[in-house]
Design an enzyme around this catalytic site. Structure first.
Site, PDB file in Angstrom:
ATOM      1  N   ALA A  51       0.852  -1.185   0.000  1.00 51.39           N
ATOM      2  CA  ALA A  51       0.000   0.000   0.000  1.00 51.39           C
ATOM      3  C   ALA A  51       0.880   1.224   0.000  1.00 51.39           C
ATOM      4  CB  ALA A  51      -0.917   0.010   1.205  1.00 51.39           C
ATOM      5  N   GLY A  52       0.408   2.233  -0.636  1.00 55.94           N
ATOM      6  CA  GLY A  52       1.120   3.506  -0.639  1.00 55.94           C
ATOM      7  C   GLY A  52       0.110   4.616  -0.470  1.00 55.94           C
ATOM      8  N   SER A  53       0.557   5.821  -0.669  1.00 57.83           N
ATOM      9  CA  SER A  53      -0.356   6.934  -0.468  1.00 57.83           C
ATOM     10  C   SER A  53      -1.420   7.007  -1.551  1.00 57.83           C
ATOM     11  CB  SER A  53       0.435   8.241  -0.426  1.00 57.83           C
ATOM     12  OG  SER A  53       1.177   8.380  -1.613  1.00 57.83           O
ATOM     13  N   GLY A  55      -2.934   4.294  -2.927  1.00 57.15           N
ATOM     14  CA  GLY A  55      -3.908   3.220  -2.792  1.00 57.15           C
ATOM     15  C   GLY A  55      -3.227   1.916  -2.459  1.00 57.15           C
ATOM     16  N   LYS A  56      -3.970   0.869  -2.639  1.00 50.94           N
ATOM     17  CA  LYS A  56      -3.446  -0.457  -2.302  1.00 50.94           C
ATOM     18  C   LYS A  56      -2.921  -1.168  -3.531  1.00 50.94           C
ATOM     19  CE  LYS A  56      -6.113  -1.495   1.787  1.00 50.94           C
ATOM     20  NZ  LYS A  56      -7.041  -2.411   2.447  1.00 50.94           N
ATOM     21  N   LYS A  72      -2.271  -2.116  -8.841  1.00 50.47           N
ATOM     22  CA  LYS A  72      -2.298  -0.909  -8.013  1.00 50.47           C
ATOM     23  C   LYS A  72      -3.694  -0.304  -8.168  1.00 50.47           C
ATOM     24  CE  LYS A  72       0.486   3.280  -7.346  1.00 50.47           C
ATOM     25  NZ  LYS A  72       1.799   3.859  -7.638  1.00 50.47           N
ATOM     26  N   ASP A 182      11.210  10.273  -8.057  1.00 51.48           N
ATOM     27  CA  ASP A 182      10.860   9.726  -6.748  1.00 51.48           C
ATOM     28  C   ASP A 182      11.677   8.466  -6.478  1.00 51.48           C
ATOM     29  OD1 ASP A 182       9.577   9.580  -4.325  1.00 51.48           O
ATOM     30  OD2 ASP A 182       7.769   8.628  -5.114  1.00 51.48           O
TER      31      ASP A 182
HETATM   32  N1  LIG Z   1       4.639  -4.628  -8.995  1.00 51.33           N
HETATM   33  C1  LIG Z   1       4.631  -4.867  -7.698  1.00 51.33           C
HETATM   34  N2  LIG Z   1       4.886  -6.090  -7.218  1.00 51.33           N
HETATM   35  C2  LIG Z   1       4.863  -6.336  -5.887  1.00 51.33           C
HETATM   36  N3  LIG Z   1       4.593  -5.401  -4.964  1.00 51.33           N
HETATM   37  C3  LIG Z   1       4.330  -4.162  -5.378  1.00 51.33           C
HETATM   38  C4  LIG Z   1       4.343  -3.827  -6.761  1.00 51.33           C
HETATM   39  N4  LIG Z   1       4.061  -2.522  -6.896  1.00 51.33           N
HETATM   40  C5  LIG Z   1       3.903  -2.057  -5.652  1.00 51.33           C
HETATM   41  N5  LIG Z   1       4.062  -3.025  -4.741  1.00 51.33           N
HETATM   42  C6  LIG Z   1       3.958  -2.887  -3.284  1.00 51.33           C
HETATM   43  O1  LIG Z   1       3.019  -1.877  -2.991  1.00 51.33           O
HETATM   44  C7  LIG Z   1       3.645  -0.788  -2.318  1.00 51.33           C
HETATM   45  C8  LIG Z   1       3.036   0.517  -2.793  1.00 51.33           C
HETATM   46  O2  LIG Z   1       3.234   0.651  -4.191  1.00 51.33           O
HETATM   47  P1  LIG Z   1       3.527   2.047  -4.874  1.00 51.33           P
HETATM   48  O3  LIG Z   1       4.830   2.581  -4.414  1.00 51.33           O
HETATM   49  O4  LIG Z   1       3.408   1.912  -6.329  1.00 51.33           O
HETATM   50  O5  LIG Z   1       2.334   2.893  -4.251  1.00 51.33           O
HETATM   51  P2  LIG Z   1       2.204   4.452  -4.093  1.00 51.33           P
HETATM   52  O6  LIG Z   1       0.840   4.696  -3.560  1.00 51.33           O
HETATM   53  O7  LIG Z   1       2.551   5.127  -5.370  1.00 51.33           O
HETATM   54  O8  LIG Z   1       3.306   4.774  -2.998  1.00 51.33           O
HETATM   55  P3  LIG Z   1       3.723   6.233  -2.495  1.00 51.33           P
HETATM   56  O9  LIG Z   1       3.231   6.325  -1.089  1.00 51.33           O
HETATM   57  O10 LIG Z   1       5.223   6.265  -2.569  1.00 51.33           O
HETATM   58  O11 LIG Z   1       3.076   7.180  -3.382  1.00 51.33           O
HETATM   59  C9  LIG Z   1       5.121  -0.938  -2.624  1.00 51.33           C
HETATM   60  O12 LIG Z   1       5.930  -0.412  -1.613  1.00 51.33           O
HETATM   61  C10 LIG Z   1       5.287  -2.437  -2.724  1.00 51.33           C
HETATM   62  O13 LIG Z   1       5.428  -3.002  -1.456  1.00 51.33           O
END
Ligand SMILES: Nc1ncnc2c1ncn2[C@@H]1O[C@H](COP(=O)(O)OP(=O)(O)OP(=O)(O)O)[C@@H](O)[C@H]1O
Length: 916
Positions: A51-53, A55-56, A72, A182
């Site tokens: 999960a990140g900011s 979404g999941k 994502k 980033d």
């Molecule tokens: N292709 C993938 N395969 C496996 N796990 C993944 C993958 N993409 C993302 N993840 C997991 O999901 C988490 C969040 O993904 P991502 O960084 O793309 O989200 P975000 O919402 O953009 O994050 P941020 O808070 O940096 O904006 C990652 O830290 C990782 O643990």
């Protein structure tokens, strides 16, 4: 099991249906199985893997089981309160949050076109009324962050392999006019083959060599100084800085700049004084010191870095960037390719055709073509010159500047690159033309081979209806910048994530904001097979049998079994040691005292600190070998560990875990150290910091983000393992003893060290984990192979003390505060979890101090936490087996990357309490 279905628009097609959540209200979430439909087929959503900011991220399988991807899921929020329509006086209808839309679309658009072994590929993009679904290559080797957290810094040789892969990926991006913006340790995943995969292009953008971007984005710890000064930048230089920080983290196990006060951290980054630990080889120090240069004009270009001796030690030449061979574009343009470029909203196909034609016909481009044809390539061994040199934007612009005089040996060979290159980052339109063309070619090859069914034609009509903004000027003839909408200066334009703020655009002239859609004209490409080609391209001179050899040597710490650390305290405000992210290493280090280590400083710098917590020595570090008494860490090969193990040395001395697929490594054992050193109370801090995000937003912003990153009710979810509220230790205890298939084997070699492996059987490890989780007040439930955990720190609000903000702090959203929070006191822990008022068992036994003090977190976060907010930390622990060595170990997995420092700290604590 019921099923809910989400139909969507794939790869930019218009959303055709609402997310169907009708089952949601009738069936418990656990029962649901959600499917999504895109041009690539029907996908069944599975468990959450991150999960990140935004979404999941969930696993998804194709209905026929033939493919697995990571999805994502980005909620599309409607903004309801939009005011009154001046024309009609009626309230304006709700609208999607445009900046978030644009950023998501940008990520989808850019990554869909990329094809690189070290960049996580995009399989499909599905957009519904409520969500974006980005179907990505599933990277299942874990996160680099988790590895560093568990094992501390890497040996230089290991770091070099990753460094080469990062350089390769960045060079590919930059040559395609794409800047990541980033790059940070959290955005680097490790594939099953032991190679890196860069994720999260949500802040990426297109750049033009003579234009400027202005948006401040990215993690503060990894952000280039010019970003903090609200200066304009071209693009690649900020990635080089972040790359430097990542490399530093890899080889040092800590970030180079840190402070508990944001203004002080800002100041440190801007000053750029870096402590280079003595264990670094001179070459390693040299490459870092070329990257971490505060003046972007004096900073090394990526081309220089790729030719740096450190990065090439043991290799035939600079990293391969995997860019297809390109010829300069000739007219007439391919209309199919141009149709595929509409997703970037350069305009309609007609407009793109016209603009691109103008560029290609232009004297600048033609001169560049002539120059490139005349150019005598300087061939470096094993690498194609064109592929391995970065385009030197600064040198081209001010090549006579003394600042451009590089001291690096690559100066000479870079000097011929002063002219614009027609096939590399000449102009965003040119780059995207190449990328679309190459994607079409890949797709057609796949279709021909029967690997990929033909996809419906793009909805060009819809694309054409999209708003068309001002068109780009020809490259090198204007200062026009391709700053997408969402990069705008307002906070609303910034990605809502706890790491950045956006600068104003008042200083920027002619910034173009380009709306963006997901490209609809390019059919999705099946994911690339594991990166065997990449591995061969990166094969070092000193033969390594496979890519996974990187993990053949292990970061182990030899040391006596000592009592657990009695106190866990965060650094007091004012202490300025940089972040040491090597969790277990750090916890081990607490048991030893090291003689002070001299640090080497960049020119003119003053020592800022001495990091006594990060152990010295690497395989290729002769100086460290000479002073082995100083070290705590050593790397051993499996045979070496076996010898020691057979000699009856403590089980905590080993083993170097391995998946066992390759045990042929012939590397020499390195010096192991006794390290029977007394505790250095000064260094008993387990203070940990986020490597990822500077959390200095307002409470409101945090709340917004939290709401956004929490999937709303209508989000399809199969599993609810992120909640962790219903489960607890009672369940866990009640569950049966783990069966032999309870533990999964480790497929990635070397992911284990003394801190995370044990000769204890899984049943004992499991019981230990339950004991420690109980002790620390962590809620958990048992999942296959381990535990899904949630930690909710309790906060002593009375201990929150405001500290005066410095003038610089006025720039920041929040000011630092002292706080006190506890690892105990989980609010809804099922069993008798410790609380603040009732100290934990361990605390009573004097083994664990359940509270610590820090000024690292703002009062907002304290309040937020008190409200059950973002300090809630979900993570997973798996019990794994290390084949061939009859060992078991545990593996941490962070689920939410927004609480990095907290996760690291807790992981360290659990490990130290487990005493594996
Ligand atoms: N292709 C993938 N395969 C496996 N796990 C993944 C993958 N993409 C993302 N993840 C997991 O999901 C988490 C969040 O993904 P991502 O960084 O793309 O989200 P975000 O919402 O953009 O994050 P941020 O808070 O940096 O904006 C990652 O830290 C990782 O643990």
């Amino acid at each position: 099991m019921s099923e809910s279905t989400t139909n969507g628009a794939s790869s930019g097609y218009t959303a055709s249906a609402e997310d169907r959540q009708s089952n949601h209200h009738h069936n418990p979430p656990r029962q649901r199985k959600t499917t999504i439909h895109g041009a690539t087929g029907t996908w069944v959503l599975g468990k959450t893997v991150g999960a990140g900011s935004m979404g999941k991220v969930k696993l998804a399988k194709k209905l026929d089981g033939s493919e697995q991807v990571a999805v994502k899921i980005v909620p599309r929020h409607l903004i309801h309160d939009r005011g009154i329509d001046p024309a009609t006086g009626a309230p304006l209808p709700p609208k999607h949050d445009e900046s978030k839309e644009v950023r998501t679309a940008r990520e989808a658009a850019i990554v869909t076109l990329l094809d690189h072994p070290y960049i996580c590929g995009m399989r499909d993009v599905i957009k519904t009324n409520n969500h974006w679904y980005m179907l990505c290559e599933y990277v299942n080797g874990g996160q680099m962050l988790d590895y560093i957290i568990s094992h501390g810094r890497l040996k230089e040789k290991q770091a070099r392999k990753f460094g080469r892969q990062i350089a390769s990926a960045l060079d590919y991006c930059h040559r395609n006019s794409i800047v990541h913006r980033d790059l940070k340790i959290e955005n680097i995943l490790i594939s099953k083959t032991g190679d890196i995969k860069i994720i999260d292009f949500g802040l990426s953008n297109l750049f033009a060599p003579r234009s400027h971007l202005k948006t401040f984005c990215g993690s503060l710890y990894f952000a280039a100084p010019e970003l903090l000064q609200a200066k304009q930048y071209i693009g690649p230089e900020v990635d080089v800085w972040s790359f430097g920080i990542v490399l530093y983290v890899l080889v040092c196990g800590k970030v180079p700049f840190d402070d508990q006060s944001m203004p002080a951290l800002h100041a440190k980054i801007k000053r750029g004084m870096v402590d280079y630990p003595t264990w670094l080889t001179p070459d390693c120090r040299s490459i870092l010191s070329r990257m971490l240069v505060t003046d972007p004009k004096a900073r090394a270009t990526l081309g220089e870095i790729m030719h740096h001796p450190w990065l090439n030690k043991g290799f035939n030449g600079p990293p391969e960037n995997h860019l297809p061979l390109r010829e300069p574009i000739t007219l007439p343009l391919n209309p199919l390719v141009v149709a595929g470029m509409t997703g970037f909203e350069f305009g309609t196909t007609e407009v793109i055709m016209e603009k691109l034609t103008k560029i290609i016909e232009g004297e600048d481009y033609q001169a560049a073509v002539r120059n490139s044809a005349r150019e005598t390539p300087v061939q470096s061994p094993g690498a194609d010159k064109k592929k391995s040199f970065g385009f030197d934007f600064y040198k081209r612009r001010s090549s006579t500047s003394s600042k451009d005089t590089l001291t690096n040996p690559s100066t000479e060979i870079l000097s011929h690159l002063y002219a614009p290159d027609p096939v590399n980052a000449y102009h965003p339109l040119v780059s995207i033309y190449y990328l679309v063309k190459e994607k079409l070619e890949r797709d057609s090859r796949l279709i021909t081979s029967g690997a990929q069914p033909a996809l419906p034609p793009p909805d060009l009509e819809r694309i054409a209806k999209s708003p068309v903004l001002k068109q780009p000027e020809a490259a090198h003839t204007s200062e026009t910048s391709y700053e997408f909408q969402g990069d705008a200066s307002t906070t609303a334009g910034a990605r809502i994530r706890p790491r950045a703020r956006t600068h104003g655009d008042e200083e920027v002239s002619e910034v173009m904001k380009v709306n963006l859609k997901v490209p609809g004209s390019v059919p999705p490409t099946p994911l690339a097979a594991p990166t065997s080609t990449a591995a061969s391209a990166e094969e070092p001179v000193k033969k390594e049998s496979a890519a996974v050899s990187l993990f053949r040597r292990f970061s182990t710490r030899k040391g006596p079994k000592l009592p657990p650390t009695p106190t866990l305290s965060l650094q007091a405000p004012g202490q300025t040691s940089p972040v040491d992210i090597s969790g277990p290493r750090k916890s081990l280090s607490l048991r030893r005292r090291e003689p002070p280590q001299p640090t080497i400083h960049s020119a003119g710098s003053q020592p800022q600190h001495k990091d006594l917590l990060t152990p010295p020595t690497t395989a290729d570090d002769s100086s460290a070998k000479k002073s082995s008494k100083l070290g705590r860490s050593t790397s051993v090969t499996e045979p070496d560990w076996r010898r020691r193990y057979n000699r009856g040395e403590s089980s905590t001395d080993g083993p170097p875990g391995t998946s066992g697929s390759d045990h042929s490594t012939a590397s020499k054992p390195e010096n192991a150290r006794a390290d029977k050193l007394p505790v250095n109370p000064q260094k008993m801090s387990l203070r940990t910091k986020s490597l990822g995000h500077a959390r200095r937003e307002s409470y409101q912003a945090r709340r917004t983000r939290r709401e956004e990153s929490t999937l709303p009710d209508n989000v399809p979810e199969e599993d609810v393992n992120d909640a962790g509220t219903s489960a607890g230790s009672t369940d866990a205890r009640a569950s049966a003893t783990p069966s032999s298939d309870y533990v999964k084997p480790v497929y990635l070699k070397g992911l284990f060290s003394v801190a995370t492996t044990s000769t204890k059987p899984p049943v004992v490890i499991r019981a230990d984990i339950i004991r420690v989780l109980d002790q620390l007040g962590v809620s958990y439930k048992e999942i296959k192979g381990g535990f899904s955990c949630v930690h909710r720190p309790s906060i002593d609000l009375k201990s929150v003390v405001d500290t005066p903000a410095t003038p610089e702090a006025t720039n920041m959203v929040t000011t630092p505060h002292r706080r006190k929070l506890s690892f105990g006191g989980s609010t809804n822990h099922n069993t008798a979890g410790p609380s603040q008022s009732s100290p934990s068992k361990s605390s009573r036994r004097g083994r664990v101090d359940t509270s610590y003090t820090s000024s690292d977190v703002s009062s907002e976060s304290v309040q937020e936490s008190a409200l059950g907010g973002s300090l809630i930390l979900p993570f997973e622990i798996y019990i794994v087996k290390v084949p061939l060595l009859s060992l078991h170990g545990i593996q941490f997995k962070s689920v939410n990357k927004t609480n990095t420092w907290q996760y690291k700290s807790l992981a360290s604590k659990i490990l130290s309490e487990l005493r594996l």
